[in-house]
Write an enzyme that holds these catalytic residues in place. Structure first.
Site, PDB file in Angstrom:
ATOM      1  N   LYS A   1       0.830  -1.212   0.000  1.00  0.00           N
ATOM      2  CA  LYS A   1       0.000   0.000   0.000  1.00  0.00           C
ATOM      3  C   LYS A   1       0.860   1.257   0.000  1.00  0.00           C
ATOM      4  CE  LYS A   1      -4.439  -1.567   1.770  1.00  0.00           C
ATOM      5  NZ  LYS A   1      -5.562  -1.333   2.670  1.00  0.00           N
TER       6      LYS A   1
ATOM      7  N   LYS B   1      -5.093 -10.022  -6.023  1.00  0.00           N
ATOM      8  CA  LYS B   1      -6.321 -10.313  -5.284  1.00  0.00           C
ATOM      9  C   LYS B   1      -7.374  -9.252  -5.576  1.00  0.00           C
ATOM     10  CE  LYS B   1      -6.449  -8.096  -0.791  1.00  0.00           C
ATOM     11  NZ  LYS B   1      -7.777  -7.696  -0.406  1.00  0.00           N
TER      12      LYS B   1
ATOM     13  N   LYS C   1     -10.815  -3.848  -2.699  1.00  0.00           N
ATOM     14  CA  LYS C   1     -11.657  -2.649  -2.713  1.00  0.00           C
ATOM     15  C   LYS C   1     -10.932  -1.480  -3.343  1.00  0.00           C
ATOM     16  CE  LYS C   1     -14.027  -3.349   1.647  1.00  0.00           C
ATOM     17  NZ  LYS C   1     -13.559  -3.196   3.016  1.00  0.00           N
TER      18      LYS C   1
END
Ligand code: ATP
Ligand code: LTN
Length: 350
Positions: free
Chosen positions: A113, A195, A198
């Site tokens: 991230k 994956k 969101k």
């Protein structure tokens, strides 16, 4: 026999998708009757990346409604919003003070991230400590999560063990991650090597979002990336990752064994057929969830009541735990009233 304690959380960042449902929420609902459950909408975790305030407020309610719409029963499970229970933020500070920085810098999710962002917030690094507190302040035995969160639960175990060792106590229960056997890692439909997530779901074609219309779901499945072959079977080979992902979704939604799933497609006419049939089972599974979600959002009285009761129950468990933790760490308990010691108001004593 005492029931096992279960704790899990989900961020109210919108774009709730099929991976969240199959890897997490659906299992929480399916297993709730046999356990003592705490399911938390982790809004403080969402603040670790920039958020629009009005949208975060909306998504927090919407996520809570989604948990109920997916079958989580407030009679059997405590459903609450993380920021409504101040023990989480308070206890996080205490855990910060026993967690080595290096442990956090090694987390895969932090590395992924932070690489995607220009400016990395301190909260993003600290994210797993807040999560550890969520779990530990409820003495949870089990943490049902998708595969991607396993490392965070392992870190939680390390933090708990470190605290117990430092203070020579068995204060924290050491929790176990519980990962689904099927659909533990639903992959992106546009790229079956990453994956479904969101944060990538704004890109059309990546995810099936739980609130998408039937037309949109069909569109996304039809565009799913597969391979240039024709064989419809479960496979580990990287080039079959797309087909494998579609079959895994179908398997998780229908609850069938792998053999039965392959048999269902034995006479299919190519991948086009596969995609449409997977879309159909997903659309049917989501239909009642979407209807119930709309009902709960149309009049939020019921929802707000559930969240108020949930927060009250959650506080009863977590605040005494954090208070005890403060005591173990050497903090002095606050007197009930600021005037308590001398009977004089504080400013008069200074
Ligand atoms: P983000 O992209 O912002 O990290 P997310 O999609 O991972 O979000 P979370 O709120 O972080 O969503 O996760 C909620 C739960 O859903 C967790 O238990 C997580 O492990 C699970 N989960 C998330 N993505 C998947 C996936 N693709 N397959 C299976 N489970 C998943
Ligand atoms: N990091 C988790 C969400 C989460 C969580 C928790 C999961 C926050 N606190 C406690 C289990 C237990 C995620 O799903 N991304």
């Amino acid at each position: 026999m005492t029931k096992k304690r279960v704790f899990s959380g989900i961020q109210p960042t919108g774009n709730t998708h099929l991976g969240n449902y199959l890897g997490a929420i659906r299992r929480w609902a399916a297993e709730q009757a046999d356990k003592t459950n705490f399911f938390c909408v982790v809004d403080l975790h969402s603040l670790t990346v920039p958020q629009d305030p009005a949208q975060l407020r909306h998504e927090t309610r919407s996520m809570a409604a989604m948990l109920l719409a997916c079958g989580i029963d407030p009679q059997q499970s405590t459903v609450f919003v993380q920021s409504h229970v101040t023990a989480h933020a308070e206890g996080c500070w205490l855990l910060n003070c026993i967690t080595p920085l290096g442990w956090l810098q090694r987390m895969t999710q932090f590395k992924d991230k932070s690489a995607r962002q220009e400016s990395v917030l301190t909260g993003l690094l600290d994210y797993p400590v807040l999560m550890a507190g969520d779990i530990l302040f409820y003495d949870a035995d089990e943490v049902p999560v998708g595969e991607d969160q396993k490392q965070h639960v392992e870190l939680t175990r390390d933090i708990a063990q470190r605290f117990n060792a430092l203070y020579d106590t068995e204060f924290f229960v050491i929790p176990q991650p519980v990962i689904a056997k099927v659909a533990a890692r639903v992959m992106g439909l546009d790229d079956p090597t990453v994956k479904m997530s969101k944060s990538l779901a704004d890109k059309r074609g990546h995810a099936v979002r739980l609130l998408d219309s039937p037309d949109e779901i069909l569109y996304v499945f039809k565009r799913a990336v597969t391979d240039s072959g024709r064989e419809i079977r479960f496979a580990d080979e990287p080039e079959k990752a797309g087909v494998n992902n579609l079959l895994s979704i179908y398997q998780a939604v229908t609850g069938k064994e792998k053999d039965a799933v392959e048999a269902d497609f034995a006479t299919a006419r190519g991948y086009g057929d596969l995609k449409v049939r997977v879309a159909e089972v997903v659309i049917e599974a989501l239909r009642p969830i979407q209807a119930r979600h709309a009902e709960l959002m149309a009049d939020t009285g019921e929802l707000d009541q559930v969240l108020a009761e949930g927060a009250a129950r959650a506080r009863e468990i977590s605040q005494p735990k954090v208070d005890e933790m403060k005591h173990i760490m050497g903090l002095v308990a606050a007197s009930v009233h600021p005037t308590s010691e001398s009977g004089m108001p504080l400013q008069d004593r200074l």
